[in-house]
Design a protein around this motif. Structure first.
Motif, mmCIF file in Angstrom:
data_model
loop_
_atom_site.group_PDB
_atom_site.id
_atom_site.type_symbol
_atom_site.label_atom_id
_atom_site.label_comp_id
_atom_site.label_asym_id
_atom_site.label_seq_id
_atom_site.Cartn_x
_atom_site.Cartn_y
_atom_site.Cartn_z
ATOM 1 N N LEU A 137 0.820 -1.217 0.000
ATOM 2 C CA LEU A 137 0.000 0.000 0.000
ATOM 3 C C LEU A 137 0.851 1.264 0.000
ATOM 4 N N TRP A 138 2.139 1.141 -0.210
ATOM 5 C CA TRP A 138 2.946 2.342 -0.382
ATOM 6 C C TRP A 138 2.520 3.083 -1.653
ATOM 7 N N GLU A 139 2.541 4.413 -1.586
ATOM 8 C CA GLU A 139 2.275 5.198 -2.795
ATOM 9 C C GLU A 139 3.565 5.207 -3.600
ATOM 10 N N CYS A 140 3.707 4.203 -4.418
ATOM 11 C CA CYS A 140 4.968 3.966 -5.132
ATOM 12 C C CYS A 140 4.659 3.322 -6.467
ATOM 13 N N ASP A 141 4.999 4.006 -7.539
ATOM 14 C CA ASP A 141 4.740 3.501 -8.889
ATOM 15 C C ASP A 141 5.813 4.052 -9.815
ATOM 16 N N SER A 147 4.654 9.900 -8.890
ATOM 17 C CA SER A 147 4.530 9.083 -7.683
ATOM 18 C C SER A 147 5.584 9.461 -6.647
ATOM 19 N N LYS A 170 -1.021 4.634 -0.210
ATOM 20 C CA LYS A 170 -1.552 4.875 -1.557
ATOM 21 C C LYS A 170 -3.035 5.231 -1.501
ATOM 22 N N ALA A 189 1.373 -2.355 -8.549
ATOM 23 C CA ALA A 189 2.057 -1.167 -9.061
ATOM 24 C C ALA A 189 3.555 -1.451 -9.013
ATOM 25 N N CYS A 191 7.163 -1.132 -8.437
ATOM 26 C CA CYS A 191 7.824 -0.255 -7.467
ATOM 27 C C CYS A 191 9.145 -0.873 -7.035
#
Length: 358
Positions: A137-141, A147, A170, A189, A191
């Motif tokens: 669930l990290w905001e990582c893309d 991102s 995320k 995503a 990452c």
């Protein structure tokens, strides 16, 4: 264009023999015309910047060629194909008891970080399997330049581990698919920070630098005597990219996977883990399956679309494993950040190597 003479090998040489092998004439049922066409395409630069092609069939060298200045001793930078080796190391650590499986909580391995930083409970629940499947669930893309966790932002930071562990949760815009609505219940995503943290977990779990554990768990048992692993600025092994191997040694890694994690009578990686690694665990944006840091590409094989499991890295670097055909293929290329890199490497497999075996 500088290029080395192609190496054609009979199907009488086993992986017990040190790779690379001396060139030998091709024998039936191998179609030498297909290989000649491949070499012509590389020589004319219709296929660009490919540095090696190596094909194993039933554990034996069927074809081995080096191009554009590369030799059998060249250490190829396989970029993100390194992620697949990191996944193998996770399996090895499970096999030797260093890791109790794929469900351990990632943040539990970094108590110094959690003592200094509040962590959202949803992130504290992140497991090793979440990182393996690129579904944290990290905001990582890495495919989204905006991102927060984009790999290029991590590379210019001083402490990569703190960068990754500090990433926000995320959010899912209305047009984005939430995990519960995604194939396999995971919103994928791509990452690189996921893979880097996997390497950091391995270092904590095994109490060894990543490169040292790779040598102990995989490389020495496989007879791999030369490799190169990068490290982050704070000295943590880079499990997400930039590892360098010889083509023949990449083939050994592929053969280990084709054998279900077993090599010359020794189980280096649990068979059940290898099966899960090469099973659809998530779905990527381009419709590919994704296992544990391995790609299930949808490619034309024998006249129909099939899932082909591969290590895959920037530039068109591939290690392809097809157990049903007893086949491992290695394609290395320096076409980094080129739009043609991956399509032409896939073409080498589907238009030249596989048809040559018919």
């Amino acid at each position: 264009m500088q290029r080395n003479a192609p190496r054609l090998a009979t199907l009488i040489l086993s992986l017990a023999t040190t790779l690379p092998v001396a060139a030998q004439p091709v024998r039936p049922p191998f179609d030498a015309a297909r290989i000649a066409a491949l070499e012509s395409a590389i020589a004319s630069q219709e296929i660009k910047q490919v540095t090696s092609v190596l094909l194993m069939v039933d554990g034996k060298v069927a074809y081995e060629g080096y191009f554009n200045g590369a030799t059998a001793d060249t250490l190829h930078d396989v970029r993100s194909a390194s992620k697949s080796v990191t996944a193998l190391l996770i399996g090895a650590a499970i096999g030797d008891g260093s890791l109790p499986g794929v469900q351990p909580k990632v943040y539990d391995y970094f108590p110094a970080f959690t003592a200094r930083h509040p962590v959202d409970p949803r992130l504290r629940a992140t497991t090793v399997e979440d990182l393996l499947t690129m579904s944290s669930l990290w905001e990582c893309d890495d495919e989204n330049a905006f991102s927060a966790g984009h790999e290029e932002r991590m590379y210019v930071s001083e402490k990569w581990l703190d960068f990754a562990l500090s990433l926000p949760v995320k959010g899912f815009a209305p047009w984005m698919t939430r995990p519960q609505d995604s194939p396999h219940g995971r919103a994928h995503a791509y990452c690189t920070a996921n893979s880097f943290v996997l390497g950091a977990v391995l270092e904590r779990a095994t109490k060894m630098p990543l490169a040292d554990y790779a040598a102990k768990a995989l490389e020495r048992p496989l007879g791999i005597s030369a490799s190169h692993w990068n490290r982050s600025p704070e000295g943590i092994g880079m499990g997400g990219g930039g590892t360098r191997y010889r083509s023949g040694d990449l083939a050994r890694l592929g053969e280990l996977v084709r054998g279900g994690g077993r090599w010359q009578g020794r189980q280096l990686v649990p068979a059940g883990y290898v099966q899960a690694m090469l099973s659809a665990q998530a779905r990527t944006n381009d419709g590919s399956d994704y296992g544990y840091q391995w790609w299930g590409l949808k490619l034309p094989v024998d006249g129909r679309q099939q899932t082909v499991w591969t290590m895959s890295g920037n530039g068109g670097n591939y290690v392809v494993v097809m157990p049903e055909k007893k086949l491992v293929a290695v394609i290395t290329s320096s076409a980094y950040n080129r739009s043609y890199a991956h399509p032409q490497s896939r073409r080498i497999l589907t238009e030249f190597l596989l048809p040559a075996l018919r």
